[in-house]
Design a protein around this motif. Structure first.
Motif, PDB file in Angstrom:
ATOM      1  N   ALA A 340      10.026  -1.890  15.721  1.00  0.00           N
ATOM      2  CA  ALA A 340       8.954  -0.863  15.501  1.00  0.00           C
ATOM      3  C   ALA A 340       7.991  -1.594  14.499  1.00  0.00           C
ATOM      4  O   ALA A 340       8.696  -2.859  14.146  1.00  0.00           O
ATOM      5  CB  ALA A 340       9.816   0.243  14.710  1.00  0.00           C
ATOM      6  N   ASN A 341       6.971  -1.236  14.107  1.00  0.00           N
ATOM      7  CA  ASN A 341       6.249  -1.789  12.936  1.00  0.00           C
ATOM      8  C   ASN A 341       6.740  -1.449  11.383  1.00  0.00           C
ATOM      9  O   ASN A 341       7.267  -0.288  11.442  1.00  0.00           O
ATOM     10  CB  ASN A 341       4.699  -1.374  13.073  1.00  0.00           C
ATOM     11  N   GLY A 342       6.742  -2.418  10.489  1.00  0.00           N
ATOM     12  CA  GLY A 342       7.047  -1.923   9.280  1.00  0.00           C
ATOM     13  C   GLY A 342       5.914  -1.546   8.395  1.00  0.00           C
ATOM     14  O   GLY A 342       4.829  -1.592   8.806  1.00  0.00           O
ATOM     15  N   LEU A 343       5.872  -1.660   6.959  1.00  0.00           N
ATOM     16  CA  LEU A 343       5.011  -1.031   6.303  1.00  0.00           C
ATOM     17  C   LEU A 343       3.905  -1.938   6.148  1.00  0.00           C
ATOM     18  O   LEU A 343       2.965  -1.542   6.156  1.00  0.00           O
ATOM     19  CB  LEU A 343       5.996  -1.175   4.747  1.00  0.00           C
ATOM     20  N   PHE A 344       4.251  -3.279   6.265  1.00  0.00           N
ATOM     21  CA  PHE A 344       3.028  -4.203   6.217  1.00  0.00           C
ATOM     22  C   PHE A 344       2.096  -4.215   7.724  1.00  0.00           C
ATOM     23  O   PHE A 344       1.172  -4.716   7.546  1.00  0.00           O
ATOM     24  CB  PHE A 344       3.482  -5.815   5.648  1.00  0.00           C
ATOM     25  N   PHE A 345       2.622  -3.551   8.571  1.00  0.00           N
ATOM     26  CA  PHE A 345       2.140  -3.419   9.735  1.00  0.00           C
ATOM     27  C   PHE A 345       1.597  -1.925   9.864  1.00  0.00           C
ATOM     28  O   PHE A 345       1.442  -1.309  11.107  1.00  0.00           O
ATOM     29  CB  PHE A 345       2.890  -3.925  11.103  1.00  0.00           C
ATOM     30  N   GLY A 346       1.579  -1.230   8.565  1.00  0.00           N
ATOM     31  CA  GLY A 346       0.979   0.064   8.947  1.00  0.00           C
ATOM     32  C   GLY A 346       1.928   1.260   9.135  1.00  0.00           C
ATOM     33  O   GLY A 346       1.501   2.387   9.242  1.00  0.00           O
ATOM     34  N   ASN A 347       3.221   1.141   9.213  1.00  0.00           N
ATOM     35  CA  ASN A 347       4.170   2.173   9.410  1.00  0.00           C
ATOM     36  C   ASN A 347       4.803   2.436   8.204  1.00  0.00           C
ATOM     37  O   ASN A 347       6.198   1.603   8.373  1.00  0.00           O
ATOM     38  CB  ASN A 347       5.045   1.629  10.493  1.00  0.00           C
ATOM     39  N   ALA A 348       4.622   3.111   7.164  1.00  0.00           N
ATOM     40  CA  ALA A 348       5.316   3.234   6.168  1.00  0.00           C
ATOM     41  C   ALA A 348       6.701   4.092   6.448  1.00  0.00           C
ATOM     42  O   ALA A 348       7.719   4.003   5.752  1.00  0.00           O
ATOM     43  CB  ALA A 348       4.587   4.031   5.063  1.00  0.00           C
TER      44      ALA A 348
END
Lengths: 405, 112
Positions: A340-348
């Motif tokens: 998954a994407n993390g916060l720094f990749f737009g997924n809070a």
């Protein structure tokens, strides 16, 4: 079935096996000389006892057919149906036996990690009973939650190689152990200092080496993802050394060898959940911060006044928590499409999922460990007598001494 | 005959050994010991915690020699062992009643 993958995971399993004797040396050097064998033995015996528990019922509870997202069924009891053919649900590319024994080594080292919390004061027999109960009632269910088809994995919590299953769980259990067993005699008055740091650094080096199997092997294939995990693992360990000794230099004026060894382990712990989800540059940041965070974590015990003798809570507990959060920050679909994407990749939202997994893992492991310890205490008593503690575990528990001069 | 019991820093052992040999000393016993005097040990740091270590490693050199010329030997040892900082050690001088060489049974100065 894939031959290259099979070779890689067999070798990775052997690498992870080697971590436990490495940990024995790491912990053994940190203990006082009268407890060196007792401390080494607690890790070494885990190789024997936890392996047996795993094969008889632990593996089935972790990876058997899912029951309500909470635990595996009894279908793999005594390795029934676990053979040379792959199991497509678990790993379709390697023999089921290879998957089982790779996972076995993780269970072994997790139990061994906890021993640092109660070093120098636990009865050998009490430890054996604790190890059997803990593997059964804490490790296997947690392993199922994350990797065996349980609720935590289904929720989308990212744990590549065991940040929750191995490190947060052992760190939380360690806190329960330190609280239930109490402090060593004279703790806070006498200087309890390591008796052989070269042994500890040797152990840290073996841990680092074995960790490549732990993290890269968790890709469960000889592929690009394994390569990514290998690189992030190495970089995080390297950077955490620099992070730890930098903070140490600012705090106490000198960088220490023990600090470098502890920092390496802290970085390896923190990158464990992240290795296959974050890229190399992210692992540099994750690792450097892990060194500083775990240094602070170790100092915490003086403030809170519990005797986590070899700092399992500070390094594995806090390092594991930071790693899980860091995964929620730095994870990227570009690294691992099934992550998954993390916060720094737009997924809070991922950070929130990671937070739930941290709270659930720590609470479950802490409470269950606490109960198990109380039960063992009632049945056979946890602590050696004051006299046995004074003469040391080597002589009182094993009738031998580590050094003859 | 006198016995010199010399407590020194481990780093000064080679210098003291050479000084004693140069003074005609025929043998010595060296022991690793730990102890403290005015120096009162030192601080060590493990994982951010400071510990006061009282007992620090020292070397004890013991040798027996003729009472004549003792002062020159003492001066040579002082020269070799001194760094000028607290913790350089001490020399204890004891009277020795008798020496017997086990192989031959020779006694006194001949037994040295």
């Amino acid at each position: 079935m894939n031959g290259a993958d099979t070779v890689f995971i067999i070798i990775s399993a052997a690498l992870v096996m080697f971590m436990t004797p490495g940990l024995a040396l790491f912990y053994g050097g940190l203990a006082r000389s009268k407890n060196v064998l007792g401390t080494i033995m607690q890790s070494f015996i885990a190789l024997a006892l936890v392996s047996l528990v795993w094969v008889l019922w632990g593996y089935s509870l972790a990876f058997g057919t899912d029951i309500g997202g909470l635990i595996g069924g009894f279908n793999f009891l005594f390795l029934k149906g676990v053979g040379q053919e792959p199991n497509p649900q678990l790993a379709g590319n390697i023999p089921h036996l290879v998957f089982m024994i790779f996972q076995c080594m993780f269970a072994v080292i997790t139990v061994a990690l906890i021993t640092g919390a109660f070093a120098e004061r636990m009865k050998f027999g009490a430890f054996l009973l604790f190890a059997v109960l803990w593997t059964t009632f804490v490790y296997s269910p947690l392993c199922h939650w994350v990797w065996g088809g349980g609720w935590m994995g289904s929720m989308g919590a990212l744990d590549f190689a065991g940040g929750a299953v191995v490190h947060m769980s052992s760190g939380s259990a360690a806190l329960a152990c330190a609280l239930v067993l109490g402090r060593r005699q004279g703790f806070g008055q006498k200087a309890f200092i390591p008796h052989n740091l070269p042994m500890t650094v040797t152990g840290a080096a073996i841990l680092w080496f074995g960790w490549f199997g732990f993290n890269a092997g968790s890709a469960l294939a000889a592929d690009g993802l394994a390569a990514n995990a290998f690189v992030t693992t190495h970089l995080a360990a390297a950077m955490a050394i620099l992070g730890w000794i930098s903070v140490e230099k600012m705090h106490r004026g000198q960088p220490t060898t023990l600090g470098a060894a502890s920092g390496a382990v802290a970085g390896l712990v923190a990158v464990t959940p992240a290795a296959g989800f974050i890229g190399p540059i992210a692992s540099i940041v994750l690792g450097f911060l892990a060194g500083g965070i775990c240094y602070a974590g170790v100092l915490l015990k003086e403030r809170l006044d519990y005797d986590d003798s070899l700092d399992v809570v500070g390094i594995h507990g806090l390092g594991g928590i930071w790693g899980a959060l860091g995964t929620g920050l730095f994870a990227s679909l570009a690294v691992n499409g099934s992550g998954a994407n993390g916060l720094f990749f737009g997924n809070a939202g991922q950070l929130f999922i990671q937070l739930i997994s941290i709270v659930a893992t720590c609470a479950f492991s802490f409470v269950l460990s606490y109960v198990i310890l109380k039960i063992v205490d009632v049945l056979i008593g946890l602590r050696v007598s004051l006299e046995d503690e004074e003469i040391g575990l080597d002589l009182s528990q094993h009738s031998e001494t580590g050094y003859k001069f | 005959m006198k016995k010199m019991e010399i407590i020194i820093r481990p780093s000064r052992l080679d210098a003291v050994k050479e000084a004693l040999t140069a003074q005609g000393c025929k043998g010595m016993n060296v022991t690793e010991i730990s102890g403290f005097g005015r120096q009162r040990g030192h601080m060590e740091i493990y994982r951010g915690a400071e510990y006061q270590i009282d007992l620090v490693p020292k070397i004890k050199v013991e040798t027996v020699l003729e009472a004549d010329g003792l002062q020159e030997v003492v001066d040579a040892v002082l020269d070799a062992a001194r760094t000028g900082k607290v913790g350089d050690g001490k020399i204890f001088i004891h009277p020795v009643e008798e020496v017997v060489r086990i192989r031959t049974g020779e006694r006194g100065v001949n037994g040295l």
